[in-house]
Design a protein around this motif. Structure first.
Motif, short mmCIF file in Angstrom:
data_model
loop_
_atom_site.label_atom_id
_atom_site.label_comp_id
_atom_site.label_asym_id
_atom_site.label_seq_id
_atom_site.Cartn_x
_atom_site.Cartn_y
_atom_site.Cartn_z
N TRP A 75 7.58 13.25 -7.05
CA TRP A 75 9.04 13.29 -6.97
C TRP A 75 9.55 12.52 -5.75
O TRP A 75 10.59 11.85 -5.81
CB TRP A 75 9.50 14.74 -6.92
N LEU A 76 8.80 12.60 -4.63
CA LEU A 76 9.22 11.91 -3.41
C LEU A 76 8.86 10.43 -3.41
O LEU A 76 9.47 9.65 -2.67
CB LEU A 76 8.55 12.58 -2.19
N SER A 77 7.88 10.03 -4.21
CA SER A 77 7.32 8.68 -4.12
C SER A 77 8.32 7.54 -4.30
O SER A 77 8.17 6.51 -3.64
CB SER A 77 6.16 8.53 -5.10
N PRO A 78 9.34 7.66 -5.16
CA PRO A 78 10.26 6.51 -5.29
C PRO A 78 10.95 6.13 -3.99
O PRO A 78 11.28 4.96 -3.77
CB PRO A 78 11.28 7.00 -6.34
N GLY A 79 11.18 7.11 -3.11
CA GLY A 79 11.87 6.82 -1.86
C GLY A 79 10.97 6.58 -0.67
O GLY A 79 11.45 6.19 0.40
N ILE A 80 9.66 6.82 -0.82
CA ILE A 80 8.72 6.65 0.31
C ILE A 80 7.57 5.77 -0.17
O ILE A 80 6.74 6.21 -0.97
CB ILE A 80 8.19 8.01 0.80
N SER A 219 2.32 7.43 8.26
CA SER A 219 2.95 8.61 8.86
C SER A 219 3.33 9.64 7.81
O SER A 219 3.16 10.85 8.01
CB SER A 219 4.17 8.20 9.68
N ALA A 220 3.85 9.19 6.65
CA ALA A 220 4.26 10.13 5.61
C ALA A 220 3.07 10.91 5.04
O ALA A 220 3.12 12.14 4.95
CB ALA A 220 5.02 9.41 4.50
N PRO A 221 1.96 10.23 4.64
CA PRO A 221 0.79 11.00 4.17
C PRO A 221 0.23 11.94 5.24
O PRO A 221 -0.21 13.05 4.91
CB PRO A 221 -0.22 9.91 3.79
N LEU A 222 0.24 11.51 6.49
CA LEU A 222 -0.27 12.37 7.56
C LEU A 222 0.58 13.62 7.71
O LEU A 222 0.05 14.74 7.84
CB LEU A 222 -0.30 11.59 8.89
N ILE A 223 1.90 13.46 7.72
CA ILE A 223 2.79 14.61 7.84
C ILE A 223 2.62 15.53 6.64
O ILE A 223 2.57 16.76 6.77
CB ILE A 223 4.25 14.14 7.98
N CYS A 224 2.50 14.93 5.45
CA CYS A 224 2.30 15.75 4.24
C CYS A 224 1.02 16.55 4.33
O CYS A 224 0.99 17.74 4.02
CB CYS A 224 2.30 14.85 3.00
N ASN A 272 -8.69 -0.46 -3.90
CA ASN A 272 -8.64 -0.81 -2.48
C ASN A 272 -8.72 0.47 -1.66
O ASN A 272 -7.80 1.29 -1.67
CB ASN A 272 -7.34 -1.56 -2.18
N ALA A 273 -9.83 0.64 -0.95
CA ALA A 273 -10.06 1.89 -0.22
C ALA A 273 -9.69 1.79 1.26
O ALA A 273 -9.89 2.74 2.00
CB ALA A 273 -11.53 2.30 -0.34
N ALA A 274 -9.12 0.65 1.68
CA ALA A 274 -8.84 0.46 3.11
C ALA A 274 -7.84 1.50 3.62
O ALA A 274 -8.06 2.13 4.66
CB ALA A 274 -8.31 -0.95 3.35
N ARG A 275 -6.74 1.69 2.89
CA ARG A 275 -5.72 2.62 3.36
C ARG A 275 -6.23 4.06 3.34
O ARG A 275 -5.91 4.86 4.22
CB ARG A 275 -4.44 2.47 2.53
N THR A 276 -7.07 4.40 2.33
CA THR A 276 -7.64 5.74 2.26
C THR A 276 -8.56 5.98 3.46
O THR A 276 -8.54 7.06 4.06
CB THR A 276 -8.42 5.92 0.95
N ALA A 277 -9.38 4.97 3.79
CA ALA A 277 -10.30 5.11 4.92
C ALA A 277 -9.52 5.31 6.22
O ALA A 277 -9.90 6.14 7.06
CB ALA A 277 -11.18 3.87 5.01
N GLN A 278 -8.44 4.56 6.39
CA GLN A 278 -7.63 4.71 7.60
C GLN A 278 -7.01 6.11 7.67
O GLN A 278 -6.95 6.72 8.74
CB GLN A 278 -6.54 3.64 7.62
#
Length: 307
Positions: A75-80, A219-224, A272-278
């Motif tokens: 639900w949040l993904s369209p705006g973030i 920052s958004a995934p970390l806060i979530c 692409n696993a780069a962002r997941t690894a980070q």
């Protein structure tokens, strides 16, 4: 809290040094650990904590909370922008419960909380290995519905959690379950320590490779993962008549950093696993501070009981 850092930090540091300089050792250590060590460890923890309806109830609460969080993320993904990626959505609610959450529970909570933590880990593990690949490839038209169900059954049967649960049920039904339970306790703890080293090896390898890819604001995934999802779990737990330690255990499991299994599944699906690894690297380092903070915030619950 000092016990938590004392148990985790040395293992992570040793593993990170090995992973940075000897990354070729990761696969030979990780494969037998996941294939054989994790099921044995889970068997020992399940038998020690007790196989009962409460444990499976905690697993259902974990599955329900993760499913609700995934719906919120969609639900949040369209705006973030950062939450539009399926792997980061999983990384925002699937935590490293077995190798971070359970050690945190052992270090910070009373022994009664262990079955709750194990139940959460069981539900989350079955969910990520069963539905994780389907979530990551949900927009792919390559597979039919029948093929997706076959894939789901295959992943569930291959899951370390499934094998550990089946093994524990078999042992529980045998007349020798008590001596086996006692014999497995020390190896179960040893596997957790080794798993922390492997996590450190993965993190060291990630840091050494400095994975390339498009700049992604994490920052958004970390806060979530470290704030919103534990808060959601706290709200959900308050809706049930649970002891205070059970609520603490559920929230601490929800506060665990992003699971390495998300990275493994993304790699297996050739994404692409780069962002997941980070995300795994940053969330793990941050969780060394955020999990003790959650423990302090939850301390008033230690004396509460369900009605």
């Amino acid at each position: 809290m000092l016990n938590l850092l004392w148990e985790m930090v040395p293992c992570l540091i040793v593993g990170a040094l090995i992973g940075r300089w000897r990354s070729q050792w990761i696969a030979p250590v990780a494969f037998p650990l996941v294939r054989f060590g994790v099921p044995v460890s889970l068997m020992g923890l399940l038998l020690h904590g007790g196989l009962n309806g409460s444990l499976f109830g905690m697993a259902l609460i974990a599955v329900a909370a993760i499913a609700l969080m995934l719906i919120i993320l969609r639900w949040l993904s369209p705006g973030i922008a950062a939450l539009r990626q399926p792997d980061l959505q999983l990384g925002s609610c699937i935590g490293n419960t077995a190798y971070f959450g359970i050690p945190a529970s052992l270090a910070l909570l009373p022994a009664e909380a262990l079955p709750v933590s194990i139940g959460y880990d069981l539900g989350a593990t079955l969910l990520i290995w069963g539905l994780g690949p389907l979530w990551l490839t949900r927009d792919s038209p390559a597979e039919t519905t029948r093929e997706r169900w076959r894939s789901l059954l295959r992943h569930l049967s291959d899951s370390p959690a499934t094998r550990g649960l089946l093994g524990a049920l078999i042992v529980k039904a045998s007349p020798w379950h008590e001596p086996i339970r006692e014999a497995l306790w020390v190896p179960s703890r040893a596997v957790i320590i080794l798993a922390l080293v492997v996590v450190g090896m993965r993190l060291g390898d990630i840091a050494a490779r400095k994975m390339k890819g498009p700049a992604v604001d994490l920052s958004a995934p970390l806060i979530c993962k470290l704030v919103l999802f534990p808060a959601l779990m706290l709200i959900i737990s308050l809706a049930f008549p649970l002891p205070g330690y059970a609520r603490q255990a559920l929230v601490l499991q929800a506060a665990a950093p992003t699971a390495i299994s998300v990275l493994l599944i993304a790699e297996s699906e050739q994404l692409n696993a780069a962002r997941t690894a980070q995300l795994i690297l940053i969330s793990t380092l941050t969780a060394l501070l955020s999990v003790p903070i959650w423990s302090l915030l939850l301390s008033p619950l230690s004396g509460t009981h369900g009605t």
